[in-house]
Motif scaffolding. Structure first.
Motif, PDB file in Angstrom:
ATOM      1  N   PHE A   1       0.847  -1.203   0.000  1.00  0.00           N
ATOM      2  CA  PHE A   1       0.000   0.000   0.000  1.00  0.00           C
ATOM      3  C   PHE A   1       0.882   1.254   0.000  1.00  0.00           C
ATOM      4  CE2 PHE A   1      -2.578  -3.327   2.040  1.00  0.00           C
ATOM      5  CZ  PHE A   1      -3.687  -3.309   1.207  1.00  0.00           C
ATOM      6  N   ASN A   2       1.772   1.281  -0.971  1.00  0.00           N
ATOM      7  CA  ASN A   2       2.747   2.359  -1.063  1.00  0.00           C
ATOM      8  C   ASN A   2       2.537   3.103  -2.382  1.00  0.00           C
ATOM      9  OD1 ASN A   2       4.924   4.030  -0.633  1.00  0.00           O
ATOM     10  ND2 ASN A   2       6.457   2.517  -1.260  1.00  0.00           N
ATOM     11  N   ALA A   3       1.531   3.950  -2.409  1.00  0.00           N
ATOM     12  CA  ALA A   3       1.189   4.662  -3.638  1.00  0.00           C
ATOM     13  C   ALA A   3       2.275   5.669  -3.996  1.00  0.00           C
ATOM     14  CB  ALA A   3      -0.154   5.374  -3.478  1.00  0.00           C
ATOM     15  N   PRO A   4       2.556   5.844  -5.301  1.00  0.00           N
ATOM     16  CA  PRO A   4       3.561   6.836  -5.717  1.00  0.00           C
ATOM     17  C   PRO A   4       3.170   8.237  -5.236  1.00  0.00           C
ATOM     18  CG  PRO A   4       2.972   5.389  -7.545  1.00  0.00           C
ATOM     19  CD  PRO A   4       2.005   5.097  -6.446  1.00  0.00           C
ATOM     20  N   GLN A   5       4.178   9.015  -4.857  1.00  0.00           N
ATOM     21  CA  GLN A   5       3.905  10.348  -4.324  1.00  0.00           C
ATOM     22  C   GLN A   5       3.187  11.227  -5.340  1.00  0.00           C
ATOM     23  OE1 GLN A   5       4.451  11.184  -1.057  1.00  0.00           O
ATOM     24  NE2 GLN A   5       3.175  12.941  -1.620  1.00  0.00           N
ATOM     25  N   LYS A   6       3.544  11.103  -6.606  1.00  0.00           N
ATOM     26  CA  LYS A   6       2.898  11.947  -7.621  1.00  0.00           C
ATOM     27  C   LYS A   6       1.407  11.610  -7.755  1.00  0.00           C
ATOM     28  CE  LYS A   6       4.539   8.966 -11.420  1.00  0.00           C
ATOM     29  NZ  LYS A   6       5.255   8.941 -12.729  1.00  0.00           N
ATOM     30  N   LEU A   7       1.048  10.365  -7.486  1.00  0.00           N
ATOM     31  CA  LEU A   7      -0.369   9.978  -7.488  1.00  0.00           C
ATOM     32  C   LEU A   7      -1.076  10.597  -6.289  1.00  0.00           C
ATOM     33  CD1 LEU A   7      -2.710   8.167  -8.620  1.00  0.00           C
ATOM     34  CD2 LEU A   7      -1.884   6.389  -7.060  1.00  0.00           C
TER      35      LEU A   7
END
Length: 716
Positions: free
Chosen positions: A605-611
């Motif tokens: 559950f480590n979504a990209p920061q830009k997302l």
């Protein structure tokens, strides 16, 4: 074959529109005209006759990837499918320095598109024909099981060879209704397929194995590939000189979205279902086969995890293997949990008793058929136990490669038409591709650890799962390391060099794994011969049974469709919530805000920061749903799907692409055996989420520009 009453001997196509109930059914395209009133009832506006025509929109845009489904979305061969379906191509190009699995990949120009590899193929189905009479023309009731099997196989080989006279085609003759009917499928096989764009893993696979088969989901499970052909427009081997395939049809992408209750059509290539199997087969799966499979998969996964720990290069190489095995394991465990939640065997007991009572009342029926049926099913289950044991004992990629090479050499000495299926001239490119593919998914120390552990597990299996004559031929656990030091098959070039050698050369080789393969070959072939005998008996009895089952179901107005068998099917349904247990209702949509809620900053559950930045800034743009007030991510429908439907086009009532199928809810997994209308739900990625990520996060402007996107009309 027994002669049934004239009124019972009906083509499977002769089912009235009233036969369909709820949204159950994985229909062959030719059957859809019989369902026109049902399609009209739920709101589908495309004429059923058009849907049944593979040369017309939208069916002409639906393709197979050989295990997954996909669709053309531009006239330049651009294909959209699931992220996990393109995973092999992504992994092939990934390195620890350029980890496209983690970071994603976007080719800004066609020159930057990456080779998908020999296992990444696009199949375009253009012809389906009923060849039942030709397959069965030389079959008689006096034949043994093996004689019958060989006669059917000989006819199928001839039909395939006839169909493949033009080498651009790959043809097959699968059985439908467990051998009652056979259809010849002609597909153009495109073998230069390149990776265009894949989002980061924590977009395409957000939630990972924890969220697999779960709802709510927030997976952006999509990727883009492109099909390339020679300058003459015909499929060709990968080459810089190839050009994008001019797809004669493609799907328009709709950004208008759906709402609760809206109808959908879904087209793709579902893998396998077992809805017509007997109660005894369900109990064998529930009580024996599936528990053994789960235990075996988990044990093998544990070995891979331990053997790749602290080795990033090995972890990358086994990423696709690990992902595939985890998916199979969770599905199998879901089947077990589903069987525990609802006693499907008991439901089938009632249906089976009703069928047998009906059967007994029909004049002219065979008095021995049902007894023969029970006997041949019991024999099938017993042999399946040994086949499972064989699979455990041969858990080594080097051993499998060696066995393939030796069997290919043995079969290569025969005339092509007499070779075992899978080892004919037409199969050589696939065999070479498999042997080549090992370079991206093999590490010697990992394979050795897997083989050692598997031999230890095999030794502990029940006697019924030990292969007759095999135990004495297997290496002792302590002797396994020496096999790897005395084999050169781990080297791709040396492995491929054996493709041109005959069986005598392989038998004389001092390569340890080739020696082991030669030693095991007789036992392996004996097991295969026993399977042919049994399959021949199954092919004699099961079609008779299925013919009567179809007549029985037709008399009740129930749906009559074949079990899924990896051929093109169409299903339909509506956007629908469901209640997995008392007091809980799960809505049909998830949104991008759910990603923020689930995000922990740690895998999976480590979504990209830009997302995350785009979500928090509420940069919804034109992809905001007017009811939800945000961008939807995934949605549920009642469509009938299974494995192989991954990547299937989910279309609105007009045949426009509004989603991609990628999963089912955990409670739905048992639909492979029994379709429960109340809780069976398929999970799809909303196409608006894909478009939003492409526009606001990954800036895939070149791909967006290539798509034909239909936006909702702006309110005045």
């Amino acid at each position: 074959m027994y002669i049934l009453l004239k009124y019972l001997v009906l083509p499977v196509a002769l089912i009235g529109a009233a036969a369909a109930q709820a949204d159950e059914g994985q229909w062959q395209p030719y059957q859809l005209p019989q369902l026109k009133s049902e399609l009209k009832r739920i709101g589908i506006t495309i004429p059923a006759e058009k849907l049944s025509d593979l040369s017309k929109h939208p069916m002409s845009a639906i393709v197979s990837l050989g295990g997954c489904s996909a669709s053309f979305v531009s006239d330049a061969g651009l294909v959209v499918t699931n992220h996990h379906c393109a995973y092999g191509a992504i992994q092939r190009n990934a390195t620890p320095e350029h980890n496209y699995i983690v970071d994603g990949y976007l080719a800004k120009t066609r020159a930057e598109e990456l080779p998908g590899g020999p296992n990444t193929l696009v199949y375009v189905t253009d012809k389906v024909e009923n060849v039942t009479a030709r397959v069965l023309k030389n079959v008689s009731d006096t034949m043994s099981g093996k004689q019958r099997h060989d006669a059917v196989e000989k006819s199928i080989k001839a039909l395939v060879a006839e169909c493949e006279s033009d080498k651009i085609y790959r043809c097959s003759v699968p059985a439908f209704h467990r051998g009652l009917e056979y259809y010849r499928i002609r597909q153009m096989m495109i073998r230069d397929v390149r990776l265009v764009y894949a989002p980061a893993d924590m977009i395409g696979n957000f939630g990972g194995d924890i969220d697999n088969y779960e709802w709510p989901r927030q997976g952006g499970d999509y990727s883009f590939l492109r099909a390339y052909v020679g300058k003459d427009g015909r499929p060709a081997d990968p080459s810089p000189d190839n050009v994008p395939y001019h797809s004669k049809d493609f799907l328009v992408v709709s950004a208008a979205g759906l709402k609760n209750g809206d109808p959908v059509l879904l087209a793709g290539y579902p893998g396998r279902t077992s809805r017509y199997k007997l109660p005894s087969e369900i109990r064998a799966a529930r009580d024996s086969a599936y528990p053994a499979k789960v235990a075996e998969l988990q044990a093998d996964l544990d070995v891979i995890a331990a053997a790749t720990k602290g080795n990033p290069a090995a972890a990358v190489r086994y990423a696709s293997v690990d992902k595939s095995m985890n998916n199979v394991m969770k599905k199998t465990q879901g089947l077990l949990d589903g069987f525990a939640r609802k006693d499907i065997a008991a439901i089938k007991d009632v249906q089976d008793a009703e069928f047998r009572a009906w059967y007994a009342k029909q004049p002219g029926m065979s008095k021995t058929l049902l007894g023969e049926l029970d006997a041949v099913i019991a024999a099938d289950l017993a042999l399946s136990d040994e086949e499972f044991g064989y699979g455990v004992a041969t858990t080594s990629d080097l051993l499998k490669s060696a066995s393939t090479l030796y069997r290919l050499a043995r079969e290569g000495a025969k005339p092509d038409a007499e070779r075992e299926s899978g080892y004919q001239q037409r199969d050589l490119t696939f065999i070479k591709a498999r042997l080549n593919r090992l370079e991206q998914s093999y590490v010697g120390s990992v394979d050795q650890a897997r083989f050692v552990a598997a031999l230890q597990r095999y030794a502990k299996l029940p006697k019924s799962m030990h292969v007759n004559g095999m135990d004495a031929l297997l290496p002792a656990v302590g002797a396994v390391p020496a096999l790897y030091t005395k084999s050169e098959l781990g080297d791709t070039a040396k492995r491929l060099a054996w493709l041109d050698k005959d069986s005598a050369a392989i038998a004389a080789s001092n390569d340890a794994f080739l020696q082991l393969a030669v030693k095991l070959d007789d036992v392996t072939q004996s097991l295969k011969e026993r399977r042919k005998e049994l399959d021949g008996n199954l092919e004699r009895v099961i079609p008779q049974y299925m013919q009567t089952v179809i007549a029985w179901k037709k008399s009740q107005g129930k749906p009559v469709y074949p079990d899924a068998n990896s051929t093109l099917r169409v299903t339909y349904g509506t956007v629908s919530p469901y209640s997995p247990k008392d007091g809980i209702t799960k809505g049909p949509f998830t949104t991008i805000e759910g990603i923020v809620e689930k995000n922990t900053g740690k895998d999976p559950f480590n979504a990209p920061q830009k997302l995350l930045d785009a979500i928090k800034a509420k940069r919804y743009g034109q992809f905001m749903d007017p009811i939800l007030g945000t961008v939807p991510v995934d949605f549920l429908t009642s469509a009938d799907t299974t494995g192989g439907n991954s990547g299937s086009a989910v279309m609105n009532k007009n045949g426009e692409l509004i989603g991609l199928n990628f999963d089912s809810t955990y409670e739905s997994i048992t639909k492979d055996w029994y379709f429960d209308t109340a809780i069976t739900r398929a999970i799809h990625m909303d196409i608006r989420y894909m478009l939003w990520v492409m526009a606001e996060v990954d800036h895939a402007d070149n791909v967006l520009k290539e798509l034909t996107i239909k936006y909702p009309a702006k309110k005045k």
